[in-house]
Motif scaffolding. Structure first.
Motif, mmCIF file in Angstrom:
data_model
loop_
_atom_site.group_PDB
_atom_site.id
_atom_site.type_symbol
_atom_site.label_atom_id
_atom_site.label_comp_id
_atom_site.label_asym_id
_atom_site.label_seq_id
_atom_site.Cartn_x
_atom_site.Cartn_y
_atom_site.Cartn_z
ATOM 1 N N ALA A 146 0.814 -1.218 0.000
ATOM 2 C CA ALA A 146 0.000 0.000 0.000
ATOM 3 C C ALA A 146 0.844 1.264 0.000
ATOM 4 O O ALA A 146 0.388 2.326 -0.448
ATOM 5 N N MET A 147 2.076 1.174 0.489
ATOM 6 C CA MET A 147 2.966 2.338 0.467
ATOM 7 C C MET A 147 3.248 2.800 -0.958
ATOM 8 O O MET A 147 3.607 3.957 -1.186
ATOM 9 N N LEU A 148 3.094 1.892 -1.921
ATOM 10 C CA LEU A 148 3.451 2.191 -3.305
ATOM 11 C C LEU A 148 2.245 2.481 -4.183
ATOM 12 O O LEU A 148 2.375 2.597 -5.403
ATOM 13 N N THR A 149 1.079 2.620 -3.576
ATOM 14 C CA THR A 149 -0.156 2.850 -4.338
ATOM 15 C C THR A 149 -0.035 4.014 -5.303
ATOM 16 O O THR A 149 -0.519 3.955 -6.444
ATOM 17 N N GLU A 150 0.599 5.094 -4.881
ATOM 18 C CA GLU A 150 0.710 6.288 -5.724
ATOM 19 C C GLU A 150 1.447 6.009 -7.033
ATOM 20 O O GLU A 150 1.219 6.692 -8.033
ATOM 21 N N LEU A 151 2.319 5.007 -7.025
ATOM 22 C CA LEU A 151 3.089 4.717 -8.228
ATOM 23 C C LEU A 151 2.192 4.283 -9.384
ATOM 24 O O LEU A 151 2.520 4.524 -10.555
ATOM 25 N N ARG A 152 1.088 3.646 -9.072
ATOM 26 C CA ARG A 152 0.187 3.197 -10.136
ATOM 27 C C ARG A 152 -0.383 4.390 -10.902
ATOM 28 O O ARG A 152 -0.642 4.291 -12.103
ATOM 29 N N LYS A 153 -0.569 5.507 -10.225
ATOM 30 C CA LYS A 153 -1.063 6.723 -10.882
ATOM 31 C C LYS A 153 0.033 7.388 -11.712
ATOM 32 O O LYS A 153 -0.245 8.297 -12.491
#
Length: 259
Positions: A146-153
């Motif tokens: 979940a820490m990397l969720t922003e990367l998908r955007k």
């Protein structure tokens, strides 16, 4: 459109040479979403007590297996790294107080390159490999994803590479699929589609045949699921894209999380 995260079963290293339904599915999988600008893979074959991350400008191909045809050892996947993405992940890990170890010169293990040479055979998309930690709880593993969720955007594809049913001691050459493996995968599918984290985090007690499907000595293959799920915590949608079996119970499946 936000790029999804994926759980991808990498099966046997022979997947790199095989031509069957699952291999052909992986070859067409990239058409489900736009081409990512970079790929991050949590691999079952890098199990470390402290989070680790490759930081190389280019990657060697690791042959972390033995006893296979010589042709397999001649394959290469010369993907580049991405220093800017390394810095971005560093920011996100530090934001959430996650300590990690930068790994230089490691190369990409077969949990990464075997699936990527099917997905993106030209090896022209930068890749960063991240380790998993089988000693953490499923909730902790999910939270790291979940820490990397922003990367998908930011058009980064996040993959958990492993196997939901991966018990090498029970494999056979028979054509018939073991019912216990099917029942375990069916239970996991129901909970994923409901995004029932409480049940999934307690799968060891609640899932049928959990000890056969996820033996203690094979735990690292199951847990990339939680990292991949966590990376789509903002959407909490799951869709199974493929399901099949090899060698009686080796599960070949792919799940898409998010858009």
């Amino acid at each position: 459109m936000t790029i999804p995260s994926l759980f991808v079963a990498h099966g046997s290293p022979m997947l790199a040479l095989e031509d069957h339904d699952y291999a052909r599915f992986l070859q067409g999988l990239g058409q489900h979403f736009k081409i990512p600008k970079a790929i991050v893979v949590f691999s079952a074959h890098w199990d470390t007590p402290t989070q680790s991350m490759t930081i190389d400008d280019s990657h060697a191909t690791m042959y972390d297996f033995y006893g296979f045809p010589e042709e397999l050892y001649e394959l290469t996947y010369p993907a580049q790294g991405d220093s800017d993405l390394n810095k971005r992940i560093d920011e996100l890990f530090k934001k959430h107080n996650l300590n990690y170890i930068p790994a230089q010169g490691r190369g990409l293990d077969h949990g990464v390159w075997v699936i990527l040479q099917k997905l993106y055979p030209e090896a022209n998309i930068p890749v960063i490999e991240l380790s998993v930690d089988s000693t953490r709880s499923p909730k902790e593993q999910y939270n790291i994803g979940a820490m990397l969720t922003e990367l998908r955007k930011e058009d980064v594809l996040i993959i958990g590479s492993g196997g939901l049913v991966h018990n090498l001691r029970t494999l056979s050459e028979g054509a018939q699929t073991d019912e216990w493996a099917v029942e375990f995968d069916h239970w996991i599918a129901e909970e994923l589609e409901e995004w029932d984290l409480k049940s999934l985090f307690d799968y060891r007690q609640k899932a049928p045949f959990a000890d056969q499907a996820v033996p203690p000595y094979g735990l690292e293959h199951f847990i990339p699921l939680f990292y991949a799920m966590g990376a789509a915590d903002d959407e909490r949608k799951a869709k199974r894209l493929f399901q099949d079996y090899q060698y009686g119970n080796l599960s070949l499946n792919c799940w898409m999380f998010g858009s």
